[in-house]
Design a protein around this motif. Structure first.
Motif, PDB file in Angstrom:
ATOM      1  N   ILE A 194      -4.904 -21.720 -29.271  1.00  0.00           N
ATOM      2  CA  ILE A 194      -3.448 -21.968 -29.410  1.00  0.00           C
ATOM      3  C   ILE A 194      -3.376 -23.207 -30.122  1.00  0.00           C
ATOM      4  O   ILE A 194      -3.428 -24.272 -29.595  1.00  0.00           O
ATOM      5  N   HIS A 215       3.894 -22.324 -26.728  1.00  0.00           N
ATOM      6  CA  HIS A 215       2.687 -22.197 -26.564  1.00  0.00           C
ATOM      7  C   HIS A 215       2.482 -20.983 -25.660  1.00  0.00           C
ATOM      8  O   HIS A 215       1.700 -20.321 -25.739  1.00  0.00           O
ATOM      9  N   LEU A 220     -11.766 -13.229 -21.505  1.00  0.00           N
ATOM     10  CA  LEU A 220     -10.911 -13.803 -22.521  1.00  0.00           C
ATOM     11  C   LEU A 220     -10.561 -15.214 -21.827  1.00  0.00           C
ATOM     12  O   LEU A 220     -10.132 -15.257 -20.840  1.00  0.00           O
ATOM     13  N   LEU A 223       0.399 -25.452 -22.027  1.00  0.00           N
ATOM     14  CA  LEU A 223       0.264 -23.820 -21.857  1.00  0.00           C
ATOM     15  C   LEU A 223       0.971 -23.477 -20.429  1.00  0.00           C
ATOM     16  O   LEU A 223       0.810 -22.151 -20.239  1.00  0.00           O
ATOM     17  N   SER A 245     -13.839 -24.383 -21.086  1.00  0.00           N
ATOM     18  CA  SER A 245     -13.678 -22.877 -21.655  1.00  0.00           C
ATOM     19  C   SER A 245     -14.992 -22.799 -22.818  1.00  0.00           C
ATOM     20  O   SER A 245     -15.868 -21.498 -22.861  1.00  0.00           O
ATOM     21  N   PHE A 282     -10.108 -17.788 -27.174  1.00  0.00           N
ATOM     22  CA  PHE A 282      -8.569 -17.671 -28.026  1.00  0.00           C
ATOM     23  C   PHE A 282      -8.105 -19.237 -28.044  1.00  0.00           C
ATOM     24  O   PHE A 282      -7.723 -19.785 -27.016  1.00  0.00           O
ATOM     25  N   ALA A 287      -9.306 -12.995 -17.414  1.00  0.00           N
ATOM     26  CA  ALA A 287      -8.858 -13.806 -18.193  1.00  0.00           C
ATOM     27  C   ALA A 287      -8.315 -15.373 -17.771  1.00  0.00           C
ATOM     28  O   ALA A 287      -8.401 -15.076 -16.457  1.00  0.00           O
ATOM     29  N   LYS A 294      -1.345 -12.608 -26.520  1.00  0.00           N
ATOM     30  CA  LYS A 294      -2.629 -12.254 -26.254  1.00  0.00           C
ATOM     31  C   LYS A 294      -3.189 -11.544 -25.175  1.00  0.00           C
ATOM     32  O   LYS A 294      -3.860 -10.587 -25.182  1.00  0.00           O
ATOM     33  N   LEU A 295      -2.561 -12.101 -23.844  1.00  0.00           N
ATOM     34  CA  LEU A 295      -2.875 -11.231 -22.779  1.00  0.00           C
ATOM     35  C   LEU A 295      -2.425 -10.019 -22.704  1.00  0.00           C
ATOM     36  O   LEU A 295      -3.135  -9.007 -21.896  1.00  0.00           O
ATOM     37  N   VAL A 340      -6.374 -19.417 -18.428  1.00  0.00           N
ATOM     38  CA  VAL A 340      -5.527 -20.123 -19.450  1.00  0.00           C
ATOM     39  C   VAL A 340      -5.820 -21.476 -19.169  1.00  0.00           C
ATOM     40  O   VAL A 340      -5.603 -21.860 -17.771  1.00  0.00           O
ATOM     41  N   ALA A 376       0.281 -17.042 -25.836  1.00  0.00           N
ATOM     42  CA  ALA A 376      -0.594 -16.613 -24.980  1.00  0.00           C
ATOM     43  C   ALA A 376      -0.417 -15.516 -24.162  1.00  0.00           C
ATOM     44  O   ALA A 376      -1.284 -14.780 -24.036  1.00  0.00           O
ATOM     45  N   ILE A 432      -8.248 -18.692 -22.968  1.00  0.00           N
ATOM     46  CA  ILE A 432      -7.252 -19.185 -23.664  1.00  0.00           C
ATOM     47  C   ILE A 432      -7.249 -20.765 -23.358  1.00  0.00           C
ATOM     48  O   ILE A 432      -7.251 -21.162 -22.523  1.00  0.00           O
TER      49      ILE A 432
END
Length: 304
Positions: free
Chosen positions: A272, A286, A243, A280, A256, A270, A132, A293-294, A134, A290, A245
């Motif tokens: 936001i 925010h 994933l 983030l 991303s 994903f 994942a 979702k994680l 961010v 996140a 974000i």
């Protein structure tokens, strides 16, 4: 619960923090390695995510990259993407040696530049079962291609000339040449990209400043950064899940989006709503979606 730990990476001792759920009963835990942005340290946004995920039942490991924070390595501030990826692998190795961690249920999360380093490490480290990011950034593209667009392609050749000269200077005993990641002051940033204005507000103010974050990178790092590509082999992550974000208002979101296009299934982007790149890092409105979702992502894919 938070515990100070150390572990080796390519001969260097890395300083880390291991977060575990307060109600842990002794059963081996699923774990997530959380890797910090360039210019950051483990105590900043990486720990925010690690602590929040620990509340959801995961062991989470944050650490200072080699040459940075409280970890070993000279020159200080060296940003070597290949070492940064090795640090991620070393963190996974450390977790696999612990009796309180289930070695078959380890994932990894990268923030900002580590949103490049973590997928890069995971491409060949199959022990990472779920990947994942961010606010992911590819550091080569940001620094090298970005400068090329602004100043022309010849700027890279000049920087590589400088990197060689700096290596020679260091060998002769001179102090490493460094440059700030984020501007010290907001003055003159009115026309700068949002990312740089946000970075100044986060890293150089009480909002996110930490004494272990020097805000400097060694300029000779460029001769290693120039050869690196976070997502060239991102297809190798599959069939493990990916994933990524991003915030809808992040000027780095294209990293991303392009990475997801290159990756094979299973993959998900994903978004936001209303979040920017640095929002983030620490803004609860925010960070909370996140983390939600994680939590679901790792919960689905780090199953017993």
């Amino acid at each position: 619960m938070k515990t100070n730990v150390t572990f080796p990476s390519a001969g260097l001792a890395l300083a880390g923090l291991l977060f575990t759920p307060d109600d842990h009963t002794g059963t081996p835990l699923p774990a997530v390695v959380v890797s910090h942005p360039s210019g950051g340290v483990k105590e900043q946004t990486a720990s925010i995510y690690a602590e929040r995920l620990a509340r959801e039942g995961y062991a989470t490991l944050v650490f200072d990259a080699a040459y940075q924070g409280e970890s070993e390595g000279l020159p200080r501030g060296l940003e070597n993407p290949f070492q940064r990826a090795e640090d991620v692998r070393a963190a996974v190795t450390y977790l696999t040696t612990r009796d309180d961690i289930d070695p078959a249920r380890i994932g990894a999360l990268g923030i900002c530049a580590s949103g490049g380093y973590v997928p890069f490490a995971a491409q060949t480290d199959h022990r990472i079962k779920a990947v994942a990011t961010v606010s992911a950034v590819d550091i080569r593209s940001l620094l090298v291609e970005g400068l090329g667009r602004i100043q022309g392609p010849e700027v890279l050749q000049a920087m590589l000339d400088q990197a060689g000269a700096l290596r020679t200077a260091e060998a002769r005993g001179e102090a490493p040449a460094v440059q700030n990641w984020a501007p010290e002051s907001p003055e003159g940033l009115e026309e700068a990209p949002t990312l740089y204005r946000e970075a100044q507000d986060y890293y150089r103010t009480p909002r996110g400043r930490h004494t272990n974050s020097t805000n400097e990178w060694a300029l000779r790092s460029i001769d290693q950064i120039a050869q690196y590509d976070s997502y060239a082999m991102i297809k190798l992550i599959a069939p493990r899940p990916l994933l990524m974000i991003i915030g809808s208002d992040a000027d780095t979101g294209y990293f991303s989006r392009e990475a997801i296009e290159k990756a094979d299934e299973p993959k998900e982007l994903f978004v936001i709503d209303g979040a920017t790149h640095v929002a983030l890092y620490d803004q609860d409105e925010h960070v909370t979606p996140a983390v939600t979702k994680l939590t679901g992502f790792f919960g689905e894919h780090l199953t017993a």
